[in-house]
Design a protein around this motif. Structure first.
Motif, PDB file in Angstrom:
ATOM      1  N   SER A 236       0.727  -1.132  -0.176  1.00  0.00           N
ATOM      2  CA  SER A 236      -0.258  -0.316   0.030  1.00  0.00           C
ATOM      3  C   SER A 236       0.478   0.991   0.043  1.00  0.00           C
ATOM      4  CB  SER A 236      -1.205  -0.301   1.310  1.00  0.00           C
ATOM      5  OG  SER A 236      -1.551   1.594   1.113  1.00  0.00           O
ATOM      6  N   GLY A 237       2.142   1.398   0.751  1.00  0.00           N
ATOM      7  CA  GLY A 237       2.938   2.416   0.577  1.00  0.00           C
ATOM      8  C   GLY A 237       3.180   2.044  -0.406  1.00  0.00           C
ATOM      9  N   LEU A 238       4.531   1.414  -0.733  1.00  0.00           N
ATOM     10  CA  LEU A 238       4.271   1.785  -2.271  1.00  0.00           C
ATOM     11  C   LEU A 238       3.901   1.750  -3.954  1.00  0.00           C
ATOM     12  CD1 LEU A 238       6.469  -2.163  -3.294  1.00  0.00           C
ATOM     13  CD2 LEU A 238       7.552   0.931  -2.605  1.00  0.00           C
ATOM     14  N   SER A 239       2.415   1.845  -3.600  1.00  0.00           N
ATOM     15  CA  SER A 239       0.879   2.288  -4.615  1.00  0.00           C
ATOM     16  C   SER A 239       0.868   3.673  -4.594  1.00  0.00           C
ATOM     17  CB  SER A 239      -0.457   1.480  -4.655  1.00  0.00           C
ATOM     18  OG  SER A 239      -0.877   1.963  -3.125  1.00  0.00           O
ATOM     19  N   ARG A 240       2.107   5.108  -3.152  1.00  0.00           N
ATOM     20  CA  ARG A 240       0.966   5.617  -3.432  1.00  0.00           C
ATOM     21  C   ARG A 240       2.219   6.607  -3.739  1.00  0.00           C
ATOM     22  NH1 ARG A 240      -1.265   4.503   2.341  1.00  0.00           N
ATOM     23  NH2 ARG A 240       0.971   4.875   3.170  1.00  0.00           N
TER      24      ARG A 240
ATOM     25  N   PRO B 294     -18.388   3.272 -11.529  1.00  0.00           N
ATOM     26  CA  PRO B 294     -18.204   3.580 -12.302  1.00  0.00           C
ATOM     27  C   PRO B 294     -16.847   4.201 -11.074  1.00  0.00           C
ATOM     28  CG  PRO B 294     -19.204   5.046 -13.757  1.00  0.00           C
ATOM     29  CD  PRO B 294     -19.661   4.528 -12.533  1.00  0.00           C
ATOM     30  N   PRO B 295     -15.746   3.765 -11.766  1.00  0.00           N
ATOM     31  CA  PRO B 295     -14.255   4.285 -10.683  1.00  0.00           C
ATOM     32  C   PRO B 295     -14.596   6.132 -11.353  1.00  0.00           C
ATOM     33  CG  PRO B 295     -13.427   2.860 -11.229  1.00  0.00           C
ATOM     34  CD  PRO B 295     -15.188   3.269 -11.636  1.00  0.00           C
TER      35      PRO B 295
ATOM     36  N   ASP C 122     -14.944  -3.515  -6.756  1.00  0.00           N
ATOM     37  CA  ASP C 122     -15.207  -2.661  -6.201  1.00  0.00           C
ATOM     38  C   ASP C 122     -14.553  -3.529  -5.167  1.00  0.00           C
ATOM     39  OD1 ASP C 122     -17.088  -1.191  -4.195  1.00  0.00           O
ATOM     40  OD2 ASP C 122     -17.169  -3.306  -3.484  1.00  0.00           O
ATOM     41  N   ARG C 123     -13.923  -5.428  -4.967  1.00  0.00           N
ATOM     42  CA  ARG C 123     -13.204  -5.860  -4.251  1.00  0.00           C
ATOM     43  C   ARG C 123     -12.482  -6.697  -5.361  1.00  0.00           C
ATOM     44  NH1 ARG C 123     -16.266  -9.289  -2.186  1.00  0.00           N
ATOM     45  NH2 ARG C 123     -18.553  -9.372  -2.883  1.00  0.00           N
ATOM     46  N   ILE C 124     -11.170  -7.251  -4.671  1.00  0.00           N
ATOM     47  CA  ILE C 124     -10.705  -8.018  -5.310  1.00  0.00           C
ATOM     48  C   ILE C 124     -10.375  -9.446  -4.347  1.00  0.00           C
ATOM     49  CG2 ILE C 124      -8.222  -8.851  -5.657  1.00  0.00           C
ATOM     50  CD1 ILE C 124      -7.935  -6.177  -6.669  1.00  0.00           C
ATOM     51  N   THR C 125     -10.472 -10.740  -5.181  1.00  0.00           N
ATOM     52  CA  THR C 125     -10.693 -12.000  -3.874  1.00  0.00           C
ATOM     53  C   THR C 125      -9.181 -13.029  -3.928  1.00  0.00           C
ATOM     54  OG1 THR C 125     -11.617 -12.918  -5.506  1.00  0.00           O
ATOM     55  CG2 THR C 125     -12.909 -11.524  -4.365  1.00  0.00           C
ATOM     56  N   VAL C 126      -8.333 -11.994  -4.765  1.00  0.00           N
ATOM     57  CA  VAL C 126      -7.508 -12.750  -4.510  1.00  0.00           C
ATOM     58  C   VAL C 126      -6.554 -12.266  -3.627  1.00  0.00           C
ATOM     59  CG1 VAL C 126      -7.682 -14.503  -6.371  1.00  0.00           C
ATOM     60  CG2 VAL C 126      -6.773 -12.572  -6.768  1.00  0.00           C
ATOM     61  N   ASP C 127      -5.375 -12.907  -3.472  1.00  0.00           N
ATOM     62  CA  ASP C 127      -3.986 -12.251  -2.984  1.00  0.00           C
ATOM     63  C   ASP C 127      -2.707 -11.895  -3.369  1.00  0.00           C
ATOM     64  OD1 ASP C 127      -3.461 -10.468  -0.461  1.00  0.00           O
ATOM     65  OD2 ASP C 127      -4.320 -11.970   0.761  1.00  0.00           O
TER      66      ASP C 127
ATOM     67  N   PRO D 288      -5.836  -0.878  -3.806  1.00  0.00           N
ATOM     68  CA  PRO D 288      -6.162   0.306  -4.703  1.00  0.00           C
ATOM     69  C   PRO D 288      -5.238   0.809  -4.783  1.00  0.00           C
ATOM     70  CG  PRO D 288      -6.378   0.443  -1.668  1.00  0.00           C
ATOM     71  CD  PRO D 288      -6.199  -0.899  -2.548  1.00  0.00           C
ATOM     72  N   PHE D 289      -5.013   2.041  -6.237  1.00  0.00           N
ATOM     73  CA  PHE D 289      -3.561   2.440  -7.006  1.00  0.00           C
ATOM     74  C   PHE D 289      -4.112   3.574  -7.720  1.00  0.00           C
ATOM     75  CE2 PHE D 289      -0.853   2.946 -10.468  1.00  0.00           C
ATOM     76  CZ  PHE D 289      -0.213   3.150  -9.430  1.00  0.00           C
ATOM     77  N   ARG D 290      -4.709   5.160  -7.119  1.00  0.00           N
ATOM     78  CA  ARG D 290      -4.627   6.536  -7.939  1.00  0.00           C
ATOM     79  C   ARG D 290      -6.394   6.044  -8.065  1.00  0.00           C
ATOM     80  NH1 ARG D 290      -0.416   9.406  -7.760  1.00  0.00           N
ATOM     81  NH2 ARG D 290       1.324   8.477  -6.854  1.00  0.00           N
ATOM     82  N   THR D 291      -6.124   6.645  -9.485  1.00  0.00           N
ATOM     83  CA  THR D 291      -7.742   6.855 -10.100  1.00  0.00           C
ATOM     84  C   THR D 291      -8.254   5.609 -10.576  1.00  0.00           C
ATOM     85  OG1 THR D 291      -7.075   7.754 -12.072  1.00  0.00           O
ATOM     86  CG2 THR D 291      -7.225   8.867 -10.270  1.00  0.00           C
TER      87      THR D 291
END
Length: 438
Positions: free
Chosen positions: A226-230, A391-392, A368-373, A344-347
């Motif tokens: 999550s930190g890297l995505s920001r 939509p986003p 809306d949701r991701i079900t894999v990891d 999540p990633f930006r827009t």
């Protein structure tokens, strides 16, 4: 002048009696009963869903230790969800057509309401046993005579109008019966769809619980990701940093790089690939991604909004494809691959990146949701996410769609490529993909 009974009857049977308007107290009571019915229906739906989930979880519990069984069941459930979504779309399209036809017939009948009323008034005056002239005033006699003269010229035209009216009423009756039958079918399909979605969700949860030996370690990696995505400005930088700095993604990237896929003589190679495709417990791709061109299943049932290379509405060009979907639509993996980013990633909304091996990455965004990891190996057709209800924000601006939008991007060695040639040709029933508007 006398009019035949065959001419009189259609007018008599087609004019509804004027209903007495309900009192305020009756309206309030009707609204209360309607609210109670809605509440009871919601309670029944919740009870049914809970009972179905309990049954499914009990069933899944017997296969929890069997990865291949979980994966196979997930793929089969996702396929049933996709099939039911298609049936629901078709039912909604048929209902829309039937509703439109009903509205046309009603409008046509409403336009002739004044004419029908006038004819009925005239027929009443021209009854089969009119009162003797001595019992009515001169004006009434004159009006009756004039009406008789007028109807004498109009009877053939009115008879034709009656035939058209009877035909329209018959059509309206048939349309109403079709609407009731179609709504019953839609209701049954929606219940089945809800049950299959519960199954997909339960299977996804079982798969994730089966994954990590140390949930605490995985939580720490999620936070690091999550930190890297920001910090990352674009997808290329995100992928690069994930596959070098996050242990689960790094292991997945290494598995993709070193994975051995059948590559022998053509006949032997093909037989090995087919055998691998039947193995739901496989831990590497059955077919090298480069050889899957023209055979990948679509990740979602939806309408294509934007194509690769088209204007993106922001002064640039599209780097992938966009699909509008139904709310809550199931999203499946287009190909075998390893999850190297999930979150999540930006827009982009919720973003999923799969490393398909051979330098290929598949990007799915807008869920809306991701079900894999992170680090998970998924098979083509396996459920990986669920769409939301809208939509986003970025997709709403660029596509103008009010429905959920799935964005799909393919990359080869960091460069964008057109996903279109990779999809399998759509069969006769696939045209439903082009009308997901409800």
């Amino acid at each position: 002048m006398r009019l035949s009974p065959a001419f009189l009857v259609p007018f008599v049977v087609t004019v509804p009696a004027t209903a007495q308007a309900p009192s305020p107290a009756e309206r309030a009571e009707a609204e209360r009963r309607e609210r109670q019915r809605e509440l009871d229906a919601i309670k029944n739906d919740l009870a049914r869903a809970n009972a179905e989930r309990t049954r499914i979880e009990t069933e899944i519990g017997t296969m929890r230790a069997d990865r291949a069984a979980l994966v196979r069941s997930g793929i089969e459930a996702a396929a049933r969800v996709r099939e039911l979504e298609g049936k629901v779309i078709e039912s909604e399209a048929r209902l829309a057509g039937l509703d439109g036809r009903e509205a046309e017939l009603r409008a046509s009948l409403d336009e002739r309401r004044d004419l029908i009323a006038q004819v009925l008034a005239s027929l009443q005056r021209m009854g089969r046993r009119p009162p003797p002239a001595m019992l009515v005033g001169a004006d009434d006699v004159l009006k009756t005579v004039r009406t008789a003269m007028l109807l004498g010229t109009l009877v053939p035209e009115m008879r034709d109008a009656v035939r058209v009216l009877a035909r329209d009423l018959d059509d309206l009756s048939n349309v109403r019966r079709s609407i009731v039958a179609e709504r019953d079918t839609l209701k049954r399909d929606m219940v089945s769809l809800d049950n299959e979605r519960i199954r997909v969700e339960a299977l996804a949860e079982a798969r994730q619980k089966q994954l990590a030996t140390s949930e605490q370690t995985l939580d720490a990696e999620r936070q690091r990701a999550s930190g890297l995505s920001r910090q990352a400005d674009n997808l290329e930088l995100l992928i690069g940093r994930m596959e070098t700095e996050i242990a689960a993604a790094r292991r997945a990237a290494e598995a993709a790089r070193t994975s051995v896929v059948a590559r022998g003589p053509a006949a032997t190679d093909r037989r090995a690939q087919m055998a691998a495709l039947q193995n739901a417990g496989r831990m590497n791709p059955a077919i090298p991604f480069a050889q899957t061109r023209g055979s990948l299943p679509m990740p979602v049932l939806g309408t294509r909004l934007r194509e690769f290379g088209a204007q993106d509405g922001l002064g640039g060009t599209e780097r992938g494809q966009s699909f509008s979907t139904r709310p809550g639509a199931s999203v499946t993996a287009p190909a075998d691959g390893w999850v190297v980013y999930s979150g999540p990633f930006r827009t982009y909304g919720q973003l999923l990146i799969l490393n398909a091996g051979g330098g290929y990455h598949l990007v799915l965004a807008g869920m809306d949701r991701i079900t894999v990891d992170l680090g998970q190996f998924v098979l083509a057709g396996e459920p990986v996410g669920v769409m939301g209800d809208a939509p986003p924000p970025a997709a709403a601006v660029t596509t103008g769609s009010s429905q959920p939008v799935l964005y799909v991007e393919f990359r080869k060695d960091g460069s964008n490529i057109d996903p279109a040639p990779w999809w399998a040709p759509r069969g006769p029933g696939a045209q439903t993909n082009e009308r997901v508007r409800g």
